[in-house]
Enzyme design. Structure first.
Site, PDB file in Angstrom:
ATOM      1  N   ARG A  27      24.988  74.531  -2.040  1.00  0.00           N
ATOM      2  CA  ARG A  27      25.947  75.589  -2.339  1.00  0.00           C
ATOM      3  C   ARG A  27      27.388  75.212  -2.032  1.00  0.00           C
ATOM      4  O   ARG A  27      28.307  75.983  -2.315  1.00  0.00           O
ATOM      5  CB  ARG A  27      25.611  76.852  -1.551  1.00  0.00           C
ATOM      6  N   LYS A  29      29.233  73.351  -3.448  1.00  0.00           N
ATOM      7  CA  LYS A  29      30.017  73.153  -4.674  1.00  0.00           C
ATOM      8  C   LYS A  29      30.440  74.479  -5.294  1.00  0.00           C
ATOM      9  O   LYS A  29      31.117  74.520  -6.310  1.00  0.00           O
ATOM     10  CB  LYS A  29      29.207  72.330  -5.677  1.00  0.00           C
ATOM     11  N   ARG A  30      30.060  75.576  -4.653  1.00  0.00           N
ATOM     12  CA  ARG A  30      30.371  76.916  -5.130  1.00  0.00           C
ATOM     13  C   ARG A  30      31.884  77.127  -5.246  1.00  0.00           C
ATOM     14  O   ARG A  30      32.627  76.763  -4.349  1.00  0.00           O
ATOM     15  CB  ARG A  30      29.843  77.901  -4.084  1.00  0.00           C
ATOM     16  N   CYS A  50      54.406  89.762  27.830  1.00  0.00           N
ATOM     17  CA  CYS A  50      53.029  89.270  27.976  1.00  0.00           C
ATOM     18  C   CYS A  50      52.472  89.625  29.355  1.00  0.00           C
ATOM     19  O   CYS A  50      53.095  89.345  30.371  1.00  0.00           O
ATOM     20  CB  CYS A  50      53.012  87.755  27.787  1.00  0.00           C
ATOM     21  N   CYS A  53      51.891  86.232  31.535  1.00  0.00           N
ATOM     22  CA  CYS A  53      52.964  85.326  31.946  1.00  0.00           C
ATOM     23  C   CYS A  53      53.305  85.531  33.435  1.00  0.00           C
ATOM     24  O   CYS A  53      53.161  86.631  33.966  1.00  0.00           O
ATOM     25  CB  CYS A  53      54.211  85.562  31.080  1.00  0.00           C
ATOM     26  N   HIS A 119      53.432  80.224  27.979  1.00  0.00           N
ATOM     27  CA  HIS A 119      52.921  81.186  27.012  1.00  0.00           C
ATOM     28  C   HIS A 119      52.619  80.541  25.656  1.00  0.00           C
ATOM     29  O   HIS A 119      51.776  81.008  24.899  1.00  0.00           O
ATOM     30  CB  HIS A 119      53.957  82.305  26.833  1.00  0.00           C
ATOM     31  N   ASN A 157      37.827  83.117  24.858  1.00  0.00           N
ATOM     32  CA  ASN A 157      37.864  83.755  23.556  1.00  0.00           C
ATOM     33  C   ASN A 157      39.236  83.444  23.007  1.00  0.00           C
ATOM     34  O   ASN A 157      40.221  83.888  23.577  1.00  0.00           O
ATOM     35  CB  ASN A 157      37.749  85.262  23.800  1.00  0.00           C
ATOM     36  N   CYS A 164      40.570  88.148  20.390  1.00  0.00           N
ATOM     37  CA  CYS A 164      41.354  87.860  21.589  1.00  0.00           C
ATOM     38  C   CYS A 164      42.654  88.658  21.530  1.00  0.00           C
ATOM     39  O   CYS A 164      43.320  88.697  20.498  1.00  0.00           O
ATOM     40  CB  CYS A 164      41.635  86.364  21.668  1.00  0.00           C
ATOM     41  N   SER A 165      43.018  89.264  22.658  1.00  0.00           N
ATOM     42  CA  SER A 165      44.128  90.218  22.656  1.00  0.00           C
ATOM     43  C   SER A 165      45.489  89.588  22.950  1.00  0.00           C
ATOM     44  O   SER A 165      46.506  90.244  22.813  1.00  0.00           O
ATOM     45  CB  SER A 165      43.860  91.316  23.686  1.00  0.00           C
ATOM     46  N   HIS A 168      48.483  83.949  25.059  1.00  0.00           N
ATOM     47  CA  HIS A 168      48.718  83.175  26.286  1.00  0.00           C
ATOM     48  C   HIS A 168      47.403  82.469  26.658  1.00  0.00           C
ATOM     49  O   HIS A 168      46.355  83.109  26.693  1.00  0.00           O
ATOM     50  CB  HIS A 168      49.163  84.121  27.410  1.00  0.00           C
ATOM     51  N   HIS A 170      44.225  81.517  28.066  1.00  0.00           N
ATOM     52  CA  HIS A 170      43.432  82.112  29.146  1.00  0.00           C
ATOM     53  C   HIS A 170      41.965  82.180  28.794  1.00  0.00           C
ATOM     54  O   HIS A 170      41.585  82.049  27.633  1.00  0.00           O
ATOM     55  CB  HIS A 170      43.944  83.528  29.447  1.00  0.00           C
ATOM     56  N   GLN A 172      37.960  83.887  30.552  1.00  0.00           N
ATOM     57  CA  GLN A 172      37.415  84.968  31.366  1.00  0.00           C
ATOM     58  C   GLN A 172      36.200  84.485  32.133  1.00  0.00           C
ATOM     59  O   GLN A 172      35.581  83.477  31.770  1.00  0.00           O
ATOM     60  CB  GLN A 172      36.997  86.132  30.469  1.00  0.00           C
ATOM     61  N   HIS A 300      26.010  72.283  29.950  1.00  0.00           N
ATOM     62  CA  HIS A 300      26.582  72.058  28.615  1.00  0.00           C
ATOM     63  C   HIS A 300      27.553  73.175  28.259  1.00  0.00           C
ATOM     64  O   HIS A 300      27.531  74.241  28.874  1.00  0.00           O
ATOM     65  CB  HIS A 300      25.478  71.971  27.544  1.00  0.00           C
ATOM     66  N   PHE A 316      31.490  84.863   7.796  1.00  0.00           N
ATOM     67  CA  PHE A 316      30.956  86.141   8.256  1.00  0.00           C
ATOM     68  C   PHE A 316      29.468  85.999   8.495  1.00  0.00           C
ATOM     69  O   PHE A 316      28.760  85.416   7.681  1.00  0.00           O
ATOM     70  CB  PHE A 316      31.205  87.229   7.198  1.00  0.00           C
ATOM     71  N   TYR A 320      22.151  88.634   4.853  1.00  0.00           N
ATOM     72  CA  TYR A 320      20.908  87.945   5.197  1.00  0.00           C
ATOM     73  C   TYR A 320      20.891  87.542   6.668  1.00  0.00           C
ATOM     74  O   TYR A 320      19.865  87.616   7.342  1.00  0.00           O
ATOM     75  CB  TYR A 320      20.770  86.705   4.309  1.00  0.00           C
ATOM     76  N   GLU A 321      22.080  87.141   7.152  1.00  0.00           N
ATOM     77  CA  GLU A 321      22.155  86.646   8.530  1.00  0.00           C
ATOM     78  C   GLU A 321      21.950  87.733   9.573  1.00  0.00           C
ATOM     79  O   GLU A 321      21.417  87.485  10.649  1.00  0.00           O
ATOM     80  CB  GLU A 321      23.504  85.956   8.739  1.00  0.00           C
TER      81      GLU A 321
END
Ligand code: H2U
Ligand code: ZN
Length: 351
Positions: A27, A29-30, A50, A53, A119, A157, A164-165, A168, A170, A172, A300, A316, A320-321
């Site tokens: 696929r 080549k779609r 920020c 910061c 930042h 993230n 991600c908000s 800067h 970072h 978590q 890992h 996305f 199917y996924e």
């Protein structure tokens, strides 16, 4: 007609989770009619608005110190809380059938960790020495939080497409009294493999990948980065040690230094792919703190990037996924080949 796995639809098995993924290489080549725009991001070294910061105020009025390397603080909107009742004295669900309605209380802590006071930079733009201070922070946080919790999830993230908000640099940390679902699956699969073969699943895998070379993106004497054979995300990475080690906290200074340089190279290749700051979610998995030996565990890191074919076109996980099984078009070998061909010098430092 003979089956060729770079041309014909097939499924691949993920031995770390026991899951399968559908691969449809024919696929690629779609035709694609979606947009393919470049994203330019230019940010100041310091942003007065920020909340990460140095010296700035966060939600609730707390001020960040004027930190010079890294900085960790308790998440002002934590998903887990440290002080909770152990277990309710009577079922909070009344007469509902207990085999269908299960609930358990949890304790935990959430922290935010700033990778740099700058930042405008991201991990691949930091020096190897600066990346080492991030690794040292991960390590000390793990050591501290594992005194109290069975699982410590270190993650990053990155990018607004990942939700991600703040740009800067970072990450978590969520530490919890329980071992989360995806970690228990890896625990089980590694345990069964170790019992059957007497070897570490991921060390055997790393050595096989190193020998074959088709999915290797980069490697040094201690570490290897591959697009795993069973990758779900188009440009997924699995970062593996080439020596047995259960946890991040057990790395020697030399292994931390070689880790910093492989991270810099692997993340630079990500950014160079679409000449954009490459969005992803990444996280570390190592032996849980469950009081057991965990001889089957190998440390890992997973990198799950959302982008598919440009700085804006993302993959996305829908249709199917969501309902049947994950699926990809581009093979892991094609993805690794594209990443391997890119320069290991960051595109921004060239211009
Ligand atoms: P993201 O990297 O996923 O955007 O998360 C940043 C975290 O920062 C998020 O979990 C926290 C949010 O709760 N935060 C604070 O702790 N204090 C603030 O002042 C704003 C955001
Ligand atoms: Zn900032």
């Amino acid at each position: 007609m003979q089956f060729q796995f770079d041309q014909h639809p097939h499924r691949r098995f993920n031995p770390l989770t026991g899951e399968w993924i559908l691969v449809s290489p024919h696929r690629t080549k779609r035709p694609w009619l979606g947009q393919q725009e470049k994203v330019t991001d230019s940010r100041p070294q310091y942003d007065p608005k920020c909340y990460l910061c140095p010296g700035n105020e966060r939600a609730g009025g707390i001020k960040n110190p004027v930190y010079t390397h890294t900085f960790a603080f308790r998440n002002d909107f934590a998903a887990l809380l440290p002080e909770m009742p152990e277990s309710p004295s009577e079922s909070p669900l009344g007469n509902l059938p207990a085999n269908l309605f299960k609930v358990e209380p949890v304790q935990g802590e959430c922290r935010v960790i700033c990778f740099s006071p700058r930042h405008d930079l991201t991990l691949p733009e930091l020096s190897i020495k600066e990346i080492q201070t991030v690794i040292a922070l991960w390590k000390s946080q793990l050591e501290e939080l594992s005194q109290k919790y069975r699982w410590v999830q270190i993650f990053e993230n990155k990018g607004s497409v990942m939700g991600c908000s703040n740009p800067h640099p970072h990450g978590q940390i969520w530490a919890s009294s329980f071992i989360p679902l995806l970690v228990s699956r890896e625990d089980e699969c590694q345990f069964v493999y170790y019992k059957q073969h007497g070897n570490l699943l991921l060390l055997d895998y790393a050595q096989a990948e190193l020998q074959d070379g088709k999915r290797v993106v980069c490697a040094n004497k201690d570490w290897i980065v591959v697009v795993p054979f069973w990758a779900t995300w188009p440009f997924e990475y699995l970062l593996l040690p080439l020596f047995p080690v259960k946890r991040l906290s057990q790395l020697t200074l030399e292994q931390q230094s070689s880790l910093a340089s492989i991270m810099k190279e692997a993340l630079t290749r990500y950014d160079n792919l679409f000449e954009t700051s490459f969005p992803y979610s990444m996280g570390w998995h190592g032996a849980p703190f469950n009081g057991k030996e965990n001889d089957h565990w190998q440390l890992h890191a997973h990198y799950y990037p959302a982008l598919l074919r440009s700085a804006t076109v993302k993959k996305f996980m829908v249709g199917y996924e969501m309902l049947a099984e994950p699926q990809r078009d581009l093979t892991a070998e094609q993805a690794a080949d594209r990443l391997r061909r890119l320069s290991s010098i960051h595109y921004k430092s060239k211009s």
